[in-house]
Design a protein around this motif. Structure first.
Motif, short mmCIF file in Angstrom:
data_model
loop_
_atom_site.label_atom_id
_atom_site.label_comp_id
_atom_site.label_asym_id
_atom_site.label_seq_id
_atom_site.Cartn_x
_atom_site.Cartn_y
_atom_site.Cartn_z
N SER A 16 -55.38 -37.11 -50.01
CA SER A 16 -54.36 -35.95 -50.17
C SER A 16 -54.95 -35.15 -51.29
N HIS A 38 -53.44 -41.04 -48.83
CA HIS A 38 -52.48 -40.68 -49.82
C HIS A 38 -51.90 -41.94 -50.31
N ALA A 42 -47.80 -37.68 -48.54
CA ALA A 42 -48.35 -38.09 -47.03
C ALA A 42 -48.55 -36.83 -46.63
N THR A 43 -49.63 -36.96 -45.82
CA THR A 43 -50.24 -35.50 -44.98
C THR A 43 -50.43 -36.01 -43.47
N ASP A 44 -50.79 -35.06 -42.80
CA ASP A 44 -50.87 -35.44 -41.33
C ASP A 44 -52.30 -36.10 -40.82
N TYR A 45 -53.34 -36.20 -41.84
CA TYR A 45 -54.57 -36.65 -41.49
C TYR A 45 -54.70 -37.86 -42.38
N THR A 46 -53.66 -38.55 -43.16
CA THR A 46 -53.96 -39.77 -44.26
C THR A 46 -53.03 -40.69 -43.50
#
Ligand SMILES: NC(=O)c1ccc[n+]([C@@H]2O[C@H](COP(=O)([O-])OP(=O)(O)OC[C@H]3O[C@@H](n4cnc5c(N)ncnc54)[C@H](OP(=O)(O)O)[C@@H]3O)[C@@H](O)[C@H]2O)c1
Length: 297
Positions: A16, A38, A42-46
């Motif tokens: 992240s 992350h 939080a991210t949409d790819y982690t």
């Protein structure tokens, strides 16, 4: 004979963030199987992973993923905060690394540690890989302790030392992107910047490109990654401002002594990248101008 680009399985702690995020996206683009984590953002790819609590039930199961490489990009990078929070700095830089070393050893993965020029004293930079180390700050001492631990415990590991990283990232919190964002918002700013702290700014995307080659070729040991720029903070800011004639930013150039930061800085810092370039002579690092032109295009 054509080189076969073998696919690689990589787990990235701290995807992240700036360096981890750029590595994540670049490794994916070359077809590698990558999982990035992350911690608080939080991210949409982690996926979640806390390097300080390796057995936390929410942690991604690295063991089941069974990566060839663990790329450790998590650290407490706030240099002045580390100076006043020594135990927290130790936990987030040294202990977190020890935890990942233990995991890497138990699953037979290689570990990549991201180091810094803050392990040098800044008396005669930019520095080569074998120059004597003499960290001036708690952050630098802990980064040095962590990289030495990695090299001693996992002989086939890789330590990539970098400094002054900029580039695209989700939160745009690096110095270059923050300045560009503020200029674009039309913000009036007065910045007091040190004219005596020199380093070799590098684009996180180039770090990812260089690291991918080192991993592909299963290189080991310490590598410095830097671009062709050798700039102090004032010069770096002025370079950025020169691309935005409408800016409302005033820069006051002052000395590090006048700023008097809690943590001492290596003044003539920065890294020499001769070793990497002797092994990859056709590799081209972009500089700050290339990055700004790309941002504006
Ligand atoms: N940026 C530079 O100029 C520079 C220079 C020299 C060396 N380095 C080194 O490069 C590495 C990456 O730096 P960066 O600039 O990419 O930093 P960054 O953008 O601040 O990213 C740090 C990453 O570490 C994660 N993290 C923090 N605590 C964690 C924990 N307990 N468990 C798991 N992950 C954790 C963060 O996750 P969340 O954000 O989700 O909490 C974030 O993804 C660091 O080792 C740093 O020392 C950076």
């Amino acid at each position: 004979m054509a080189r076969i680009n073998l696919s690689m399985k990589v787990f990235i702690s701290g995807a992240s963030g700036l360096v981890g995020g750029n590595c994540f996206h670049f490794f994916k683009s070359v077809g590698w199987q990558v999982v990035g984590s992350h911690h608080s953002y939080a991210t949409d790819y982690t996926v979640p992973y806390n390097t300080l609590v390796p057995h936390h039930p929410s942690n991604f199961d690295i063991r089941a993923f069974n990566p060839d490489y663990i790329l450790h990009c998590g650290a407490l990078t706030w240099v002045d905060y580390c100076e006043d929070h020594v135990e927290e700095s130790f936990q987030k830089t040294v202990q977190s690394t020890k935890n990942l070393v233990e995991l890497a050893q138990s699953i037979g993965a290689k570990l990549i540690f991201i180091g810094t020029d803050y392990i040098f004293d800044g008396k005669n930079g930019p520095y080569s890989e074998n120059d004597p180390q003499n960290a001036l700050s708690v952050y630098g001492q802990h980064k040095l302790e962590a990289e030495q631990y990695v090299l001693s415990k996992i002989p086939k590991s890789l330590v990539l030392r970098i400094t002054n990283v900029y580039g695209k990232e989700l939160r745009n919190k690096n110095f270059v992107m923050r300045l560009i964002d503020n200029i674009n918002k039309g913000e009036k700013m007065e910045l007091k910047l040190p004219y005596d702290q020199y380093a070799t700014p590098v684009n996180a995307h180039d770090i990812a490109r260089a690291l991918q080659l080192l991993m592909r070729d299963r290189k080991e040991g310490v590598y410095h990654i830097a671009s062709t720029d050798y700039l102090n903070r004032v010069q770096l800011a002025q370079r950025i401002l020169s691309y935005f004639p409408q800016h409302k930013v005033k820069i006051e150039a002052i000395s590090t002594t006048e700023i008097n930061p809690p943590a001492a800085r290596p003044l003539l810092g920065g890294l020499r990248t001769d070793k990497f370039l002797s092994e990859y002579p056709t590799f081209q690092f972009g500089n700050v101008d290339d990055f700004l032109k790309q941002i504006l295009s």
